[in-house]
Design a protein around this motif. Structure first.
Motif, mmCIF file in Angstrom:
data_model
loop_
_atom_site.group_PDB
_atom_site.id
_atom_site.type_symbol
_atom_site.label_atom_id
_atom_site.label_comp_id
_atom_site.label_asym_id
_atom_site.label_seq_id
_atom_site.Cartn_x
_atom_site.Cartn_y
_atom_site.Cartn_z
ATOM 1 N N GLY A 88 0.823 -1.207 0.000
ATOM 2 C CA GLY A 88 0.000 0.000 0.000
ATOM 3 C C GLY A 88 0.850 1.246 0.000
ATOM 4 O O GLY A 88 0.586 2.216 0.719
ATOM 5 N N GLY A 89 1.880 1.255 -0.856
ATOM 6 C CA GLY A 89 2.875 2.319 -0.800
ATOM 7 C C GLY A 89 2.633 3.508 -1.708
ATOM 8 O O GLY A 89 3.472 4.412 -1.743
ATOM 9 N N SER A 90 1.532 3.546 -2.395
ATOM 10 C CA SER A 90 1.331 4.629 -3.357
ATOM 11 C C SER A 90 0.631 5.850 -2.777
ATOM 12 O O SER A 90 0.542 6.886 -3.437
ATOM 13 C CB SER A 90 0.520 4.124 -4.560
ATOM 14 O OG SER A 90 -0.786 3.739 -4.153
ATOM 15 N N ARG A 91 0.151 5.756 -1.544
ATOM 16 C CA ARG A 91 -0.588 6.889 -0.983
ATOM 17 C C ARG A 91 -0.521 6.858 0.538
ATOM 18 O O ARG A 91 -0.133 5.868 1.154
ATOM 19 C CB ARG A 91 -2.049 6.840 -1.425
ATOM 20 C CG ARG A 91 -2.796 5.600 -0.950
ATOM 21 C CD ARG A 91 -4.223 5.592 -1.419
ATOM 22 N NE ARG A 91 -4.987 4.504 -0.809
ATOM 23 C CZ ARG A 91 -6.298 4.337 -0.951
ATOM 24 N NH1 ARG A 91 -6.980 5.181 -1.707
ATOM 25 N NH2 ARG A 91 -6.907 3.339 -0.360
ATOM 26 N N VAL A 145 6.978 -3.594 5.687
ATOM 27 C CA VAL A 145 5.906 -2.809 6.301
ATOM 28 C C VAL A 145 4.586 -3.240 5.675
ATOM 29 O O VAL A 145 4.338 -2.982 4.491
ATOM 30 C CB VAL A 145 6.124 -1.299 6.099
ATOM 31 C CG1 VAL A 145 4.998 -0.507 6.762
ATOM 32 C CG2 VAL A 145 7.482 -0.874 6.635
ATOM 33 N N ASN A 146 3.759 -3.897 6.457
ATOM 34 C CA ASN A 146 2.445 -4.325 5.978
ATOM 35 C C ASN A 146 1.436 -3.227 6.287
ATOM 36 O O ASN A 146 0.846 -3.173 7.371
ATOM 37 C CB ASN A 146 2.046 -5.645 6.634
ATOM 38 C CG ASN A 146 2.847 -6.800 6.098
ATOM 39 O OD1 ASN A 146 2.977 -6.965 4.892
ATOM 40 N ND2 ASN A 146 3.418 -7.605 6.988
ATOM 41 N N ASN A 147 1.270 -2.354 5.308
ATOM 42 C CA ASN A 147 0.443 -1.166 5.470
ATOM 43 C C ASN A 147 -0.871 -1.252 4.694
ATOM 44 O O ASN A 147 -1.839 -0.584 5.058
ATOM 45 C CB ASN A 147 1.235 0.059 5.008
ATOM 46 C CG ASN A 147 0.371 1.279 4.842
ATOM 47 O OD1 ASN A 147 -0.078 1.880 5.813
ATOM 48 N ND2 ASN A 147 0.109 1.661 3.588
ATOM 49 N N ALA A 148 -0.933 -2.054 3.635
ATOM 50 C CA ALA A 148 -2.137 -2.115 2.805
ATOM 51 C C ALA A 148 -3.346 -2.537 3.637
ATOM 52 O O ALA A 148 -3.281 -3.497 4.409
ATOM 53 C CB ALA A 148 -1.927 -3.097 1.654
ATOM 54 N N GLY A 149 -4.426 -1.813 3.478
ATOM 55 C CA GLY A 149 -5.646 -2.152 4.199
ATOM 56 C C GLY A 149 -6.824 -1.392 3.641
ATOM 57 O O GLY A 149 -6.659 -0.323 3.048
#
Length: 247
Positions: free
Chosen positions: A8-11, A83-87
């Motif tokens: 989820g690194g694009s924003r 980093v597990n950020n996508a959600g």
């Protein structure tokens, strides 16, 4: 050379984490789902800081997409941080009894199964059990895991609580294999998540409820994430770092 992978690194928080990782000397690989223009902007920003950047389009709930993301990181060099950020919230705020099974199922697939798949891939690459040199995993959850998000996203809150439990258990499993696993739990942060869910005024509403009197900024959460990835947090594992302005 150090490589950090961010989902989820694009924003939002993910993009801020990619940029801060580059500023601190890391090459970056990040995943995104659909916004190629946003992904290109993050890639250009990282490269402008003199670090390598690779953007990989995919869905963290799909096993082959996760493997492709981690393979791309491996091509840059040894993976040292994940980093597990996508959600997602499901973009349908309301009471639990108003949610569709399809919405809840999709939220769990991305927020829980996706983190499981990425944690598994990370351990298989970083753990000394598999010949790795160690590393750190940071899972991004939410204060909703503790507060429940009643009337808005109980299903989302439940998914984040599941990730925290997964993180506690995984931290114990791999602590002697050179891998640290921690959690950052943000409060309300000024990102486009709120507008995407049809509540563009939510940050202002949450600011009034927050002891600090404001919502957080993505860069403030990124600072906590990067600290947990680094040597300064070498004795931290199985921890939840709440960054919420006191909420």
């Amino acid at each position: 050379m150090s490589v950090v992978l961010v989902t989820g690194g694009s924003r939002g928080i993910g993009a801020a984490t990619c940029v801060l990782a580059a500023e601190r000397g890391h090459d970056v690989v990040f995943g995104y789902t659909s916004d190629s223009a946003a992904a290109d902007a993050v890639t250009e920003r990282v490269r402008s800081l003199g670090r390598a950047a690779v953007a990989v389009r995919g869905d963290v709930a799909v096993e082959r997409d996760v493997e492709a993301l981690f393979d791309a990181a491996g091509e840059l060099g040894p993976l040292t941080g994940v980093v597990n950020n996508a959600g997602i919230t499901g973009n349908s705020p309301g009471r639990l009894d108003e949610q569709s099974a399809a919405t809840v199922r999709r939220v769990l697939e991305v927020n829980v199964t996706g983190v499981f798949l990425c944690c598994r891939a990370a351990v298989r690459r970083m753990s000394t059990r598999y010949g790795g040199a160690g590393g750190a995993i940071v899972n991004v959850t939410s204060t909703a895991a503790r507060l429940g998000s009643a009337g808005e996203w109980v299903h989302y809150a439940a998914s984040k609580a599941a990730v925290e439990t997964m993180s506690f258990g995984l931290a114990r499993e791999v602590a002697r294999e050179g891998v640290r696993v921690n959690v950052v739990a943000p409060g309300s942060v000024r990102t486009d998540l709120h507008a995407a869910a049809g509540m563009p005024d939510r940050p202002e509403r949450m600011a009034a409820l927050t002891p600090a009197g404001r919502v957080g900024e993505p860069g403030e959460i990124a600072e906590a994430i990067i600290w947990l990835l680094g040597a300064g947090a070498s004795y931290a594992t199985g921890s939840v770092l709440t960054v919420s302005g006191g909420l």
